[in-house]
Write a protein that holds these residues in place. Sequence first.
Motif, PDB file in Angstrom:
ATOM      1  N   THR A  76       0.818  -1.223   0.000  1.00  0.00           N
ATOM      2  CA  THR A  76       0.000   0.000   0.000  1.00  0.00           C
ATOM      3  C   THR A  76       0.845   1.264   0.000  1.00  0.00           C
ATOM      4  OG1 THR A  76      -0.096   0.170   2.419  1.00  0.00           O
ATOM      5  CG2 THR A  76      -1.748  -1.242   1.333  1.00  0.00           C
ATOM      6  N   GLY A  77       2.153   1.126   0.188  1.00  0.00           N
ATOM      7  CA  GLY A  77       3.026   2.281   0.353  1.00  0.00           C
ATOM      8  C   GLY A  77       3.408   2.510   1.791  1.00  0.00           C
ATOM      9  N   THR A  78       2.653   1.891   2.710  1.00  0.00           N
ATOM     10  CA  THR A  78       2.968   1.984   4.140  1.00  0.00           C
ATOM     11  C   THR A  78       2.936   0.623   4.821  1.00  0.00           C
ATOM     12  OG1 THR A  78       0.652   2.436   4.660  1.00  0.00           O
ATOM     13  CG2 THR A  78       2.108   4.343   4.356  1.00  0.00           C
ATOM     14  N   SER A  79       2.368  -0.387   4.135  1.00  0.00           N
ATOM     15  CA  SER A  79       2.263  -1.715   4.729  1.00  0.00           C
ATOM     16  C   SER A  79       1.945  -2.727   3.635  1.00  0.00           C
ATOM     17  CB  SER A  79       1.180  -1.755   5.804  1.00  0.00           C
ATOM     18  OG  SER A  79      -0.096  -1.513   5.220  1.00  0.00           O
ATOM     19  N   PHE A  80       2.019  -4.006   3.998  1.00  0.00           N
ATOM     20  CA  PHE A  80       1.636  -5.091   3.100  1.00  0.00           C
ATOM     21  C   PHE A  80       0.286  -5.659   3.523  1.00  0.00           C
ATOM     22  CE2 PHE A  80       6.291  -5.161   2.846  1.00  0.00           C
ATOM     23  CZ  PHE A  80       6.507  -5.259   1.481  1.00  0.00           C
ATOM     24  N   ILE A  81      -0.529  -5.980   2.521  1.00  0.00           N
ATOM     25  CA  ILE A  81      -1.795  -6.654   2.766  1.00  0.00           C
ATOM     26  C   ILE A  81      -1.791  -7.945   1.950  1.00  0.00           C
ATOM     27  CG2 ILE A  81      -4.307  -6.554   2.525  1.00  0.00           C
ATOM     28  CD1 ILE A  81      -4.099  -3.514   2.744  1.00  0.00           C
ATOM     29  N   GLU A  82      -2.058  -9.061   2.612  1.00  0.00           N
ATOM     30  CA  GLU A  82      -2.120 -10.317   1.876  1.00  0.00           C
ATOM     31  C   GLU A  82      -3.362 -10.342   0.989  1.00  0.00           C
ATOM     32  OE1 GLU A  82      -2.962 -15.017   2.590  1.00  0.00           O
ATOM     33  OE2 GLU A  82      -1.630 -14.064   4.061  1.00  0.00           O
ATOM     34  N   LYS A  83      -3.166 -10.675  -0.276  1.00  0.00           N
ATOM     35  CA  LYS A  83      -4.279 -10.816  -1.212  1.00  0.00           C
ATOM     36  C   LYS A  83      -4.851 -12.226  -1.167  1.00  0.00           C
ATOM     37  CE  LYS A  83      -3.869  -8.913  -5.302  1.00  0.00           C
ATOM     38  NZ  LYS A  83      -3.342  -8.521  -6.643  1.00  0.00           N
ATOM     39  N   TRP A  84      -3.962 -13.216  -1.177  1.00  0.00           N
ATOM     40  CA  TRP A  84      -4.375 -14.616  -1.130  1.00  0.00           C
ATOM     41  C   TRP A  84      -3.147 -15.495  -0.940  1.00  0.00           C
ATOM     42  CZ3 TRP A  84      -1.779 -17.121  -4.940  1.00  0.00           C
ATOM     43  CH2 TRP A  84      -1.481 -16.429  -6.130  1.00  0.00           C
ATOM     44  N   HIS A  85      -3.375 -16.746  -0.585  1.00  0.00           N
ATOM     45  CA  HIS A  85      -2.319 -17.763  -0.635  1.00  0.00           C
ATOM     46  C   HIS A  85      -2.957 -19.070  -1.073  1.00  0.00           C
ATOM     47  CE1 HIS A  85      -3.694 -18.159   3.612  1.00  0.00           C
ATOM     48  NE2 HIS A  85      -3.479 -19.458   3.414  1.00  0.00           N
ATOM     49  N   HIS A  86      -2.159 -19.887  -1.749  1.00  0.00           N
ATOM     50  CA  HIS A  86      -2.661 -21.134  -2.317  1.00  0.00           C
ATOM     51  C   HIS A  86      -1.641 -22.239  -2.081  1.00  0.00           C
ATOM     52  CE1 HIS A  86      -4.295 -24.038  -5.160  1.00  0.00           C
ATOM     53  NE2 HIS A  86      -5.372 -23.281  -5.274  1.00  0.00           N
ATOM     54  N   ALA A  87      -2.132 -23.435  -1.765  1.00  0.00           N
ATOM     55  CA  ALA A  87      -1.245 -24.571  -1.532  1.00  0.00           C
ATOM     56  C   ALA A  87      -0.383 -24.833  -2.761  1.00  0.00           C
ATOM     57  CB  ALA A  87      -2.060 -25.816  -1.197  1.00  0.00           C
ATOM     58  N   CYS A  88       0.890 -25.092  -2.556  1.00  0.00           N
ATOM     59  CA  CYS A  88       1.790 -25.347  -3.679  1.00  0.00           C
ATOM     60  C   CYS A  88       2.813 -26.411  -3.297  1.00  0.00           C
ATOM     61  CB  CYS A  88       2.483 -24.062  -4.123  1.00  0.00           C
ATOM     62  SG  CYS A  88       3.580 -23.342  -2.898  1.00  0.00           S
ATOM     63  N   ALA A  89       3.568 -26.842  -4.294  1.00  0.00           N
ATOM     64  CA  ALA A  89       4.566 -27.896  -4.087  1.00  0.00           C
ATOM     65  C   ALA A  89       5.888 -27.295  -3.622  1.00  0.00           C
ATOM     66  CB  ALA A  89       4.770 -28.675  -5.387  1.00  0.00           C
ATOM     67  N   TRP A  90       6.719 -28.128  -3.023  1.00  0.00           N
ATOM     68  CA  TRP A  90       8.037 -27.717  -2.556  1.00  0.00           C
ATOM     69  C   TRP A  90       8.959 -27.461  -3.737  1.00  0.00           C
ATOM     70  CZ3 TRP A  90      12.442 -31.472  -1.387  1.00  0.00           C
ATOM     71  CH2 TRP A  90      13.547 -30.801  -0.871  1.00  0.00           C
ATOM     72  N   THR A  91       9.588 -26.304  -3.743  1.00  0.00           N
ATOM     73  CA  THR A  91      10.575 -25.957  -4.770  1.00  0.00           C
ATOM     74  C   THR A  91      11.712 -25.183  -4.125  1.00  0.00           C
ATOM     75  OG1 THR A  91       9.514 -23.840  -5.329  1.00  0.00           O
ATOM     76  CG2 THR A  91       8.799 -25.796  -6.568  1.00  0.00           C
ATOM     77  N   THR A  92      12.871 -25.176  -4.787  1.00  0.00           N
ATOM     78  CA  THR A  92      14.021 -24.403  -4.318  1.00  0.00           C
ATOM     79  C   THR A  92      14.703 -23.734  -5.509  1.00  0.00           C
ATOM     80  OG1 THR A  92      15.572 -26.257  -4.538  1.00  0.00           O
ATOM     81  CG2 THR A  92      14.424 -26.032  -2.430  1.00  0.00           C
TER      82      THR A  92
END
Length: 581
Positions: free
Chosen positions: A344-360
Motif C-alpha cells: 500500500t506504500g505503508t504496509s503489506f496486505i495479503e491478497k491470497w495464498h494457495h497450496a503449492c509444491a516444494w521448490t528451491t
Amino acid sequence: MNKKTLSTFILLQACVCLLVLPGNAMVTQPSETCFLIPRSQTNAPGQNSITTPVGLHNPLQTHHESPYFTYFTHTPSLQSQASKGTNEGNDWSNSGGNAQRNGQSETTGPLSADLLWSGAKSSIISWLPVTEGNRLFVIRQAGWPGSVNDSPVIAMDLSTGAMLWEQHIPYHTNDWTTWIAGVKNGHVYASRSGNGASVDDNLYCLDSETGEILWVSMDLIDAGPYDGVVFAPDGDPVIASFTDIWRINAEDGQTVWHSARVGSVSGSCGGAIYEDAFYIADVTGGGHIIVRYDLTTGQELYASPVMPGFTLQNTPMVGPDGTIYLSRTQNNPAVDYFYAFTDTGTSFIEKWHHACAWTTFSEFAVAPDGDVYCILPGPRIGKIDSNGSVTAESELIGNPEYTYLSPHFAVDADGTVYFSNGGFSDGKLTVFTNDLISLWNVSVPNINIGGPVLGDEGTLLVCGTGTTMHAYRTPKPSINISVASDKTKITATVTNIGERNATNLSWIITVSGGIFGRVNVSTTGMIPVLAVTETVHVTTERLIIGLGRITITVCVTCDEGVSETKDASGHIFLFFLFGVH
C-alpha cells in the motif's frame, strides 16, 4: 530585354510558382535531439565518502589480493554507459529476466523446436545465460570447485553461437567459481563470491563488447549464482545475500548503500525491484516476511505479515501491477503456500495464498494477462488469477514420489510459457500455451539454472552440461530494400531474403526536401504475400515537383513482426529526378 534574358526570367518565375503549389506544401515537424547526461557523482547516500545512512552498517573491505585494487581501472565510454541501442524488453538481463524477476519478455518466442544453432564450450555445470542485444554471456566451467582459469565468462553471438570473447576473473585463494550476475547497459557483471555466502570477493564489471575489465567494486560481496542480482533503473546492480544488501554504482563500482538483513537459507536470498522499492524475503519468529527497502537510500521500511514455516529457498518476484509473490515452501504441505501481497506504500496486505509444491532456487513468472504461474501439488504447473483461483493446470511435470523441483519460467509477449524443471538426469525444457497445454519439449540433462532465457528476436536459449547449449528461433522474413529513380518516379525494390514468407507487407515511400522544404510526397501500399526470394518493385504514384536536394525513406513492415527502413537521397529539377542513391 533580349530573348535569352526573357527565357531565364520565365524559368525562374516557373520554379517559384512550382515551389508554392498546394500539392507540395511544406510540412514542418519538431526536431528532436537526444543528449546523454552522465549521472551525478555527488549527494548519493554512501557514495564517495561512504557515509552510511541511519540504521545501516559500514561497508566491507576490498579484497587486498586483487590486482585491480584501484576502484576504477578504465574510463567507460559514453557508449558503454548507455544502452547501445538495445531494446530492454527483448533482453534477459538477470535471474528472472528483469528487475521484477517475473519472467516476462516483450519478444515472441518459438512455438515449435526450430533449432537455430547448438553447441558451446564444454562445461561441467550449467549456469545462467544472460543476453543483451545480439550477445549472450555465460559461464562455462572447466573445473570445480574453483581454481585459476576454471570458469571463464564467455560472450557469444546470439544468432550464430560464435564465441566473441572470453575473460577470466582473477582467482584468489579459496575463491569460489565465477558466476555472472547479469548484463545491463553494455556492462557484464561477474564475481567469484558465494558458496552459501561463505566466500567474499569483489564484483567485476566487464565491457560487453570486448570483455575488458572496466572496474572492480570497492567492497566485497558474498552473494552467489542462485541469489541472483537485479538492476535499478539507472543500471546499478542491487545484490542481496544471506545477511547483506548492496547497491553498487554502475559507473565506477563504489558502494551507493549497504544494508543488513537476515535471510533464511544462504545461497537463495535474492531480491526484486518495483519502482522505488526493493523487496526481499527474510526470516523472523515463526516464519518469513517480505521486507521493503528504499531503493534510493537502502533504508528498511516495513514488513509483511508472517508466513508460517521454517526454511525458505526461493526469492520473491513482482508482477507488472506491483503484486509481490513468494513461493514459501519447505517440503511440508501444512505450510507450503504460494503467497500474493499488495504493497500500500505503508504496509503489506495479503491478497491470497494457495497450496503449492516444494521448490528451491526457483524463478516463477507472470502471464501477460496478469495471472501467475506456480507449482501446484502433483506436481503440476498452475495458473492462478488475481483472486487466488486456479484457472489452468498442466499435465504432471514430475514423479509424484519424487517431489523436488527447481523450476524456471519465461513467458513471451503472446503468453507462451517456457519451463525448465531444473533437473539433473531428468532435466527438461517444456513449452506450453498460455493455458498450459503442452506444445513441445526437449531433454536437457543437468539443466540446473541454465534457462529458459528469451533474448533478442525471440531467441530461446537453454544450457546443459558438456557442450549442450541450444538456441531456438522461429524463422522469419528478412527484407532487403534498394532505391532508384526512373526520371520522374522513385522506385523501391523489395526482396524477401529470409526463411519465411512475409504476409500483409505494408510499405510507404516518403520523399521530402527541396528548396524551402516544399517537397513532401508519400505513397503507400500493401503486398498480401512476399514469398521467400521473391522481389517486387513499388513506386511513387503522383508527380513530384520541386527544386534541389531531396531525401527518400522507404519503410516496410509485415505481420511476422519484421520491419525494415531504407534511406536514400537525390536531386530534383522541376519534375526530373537524378542522382538518387
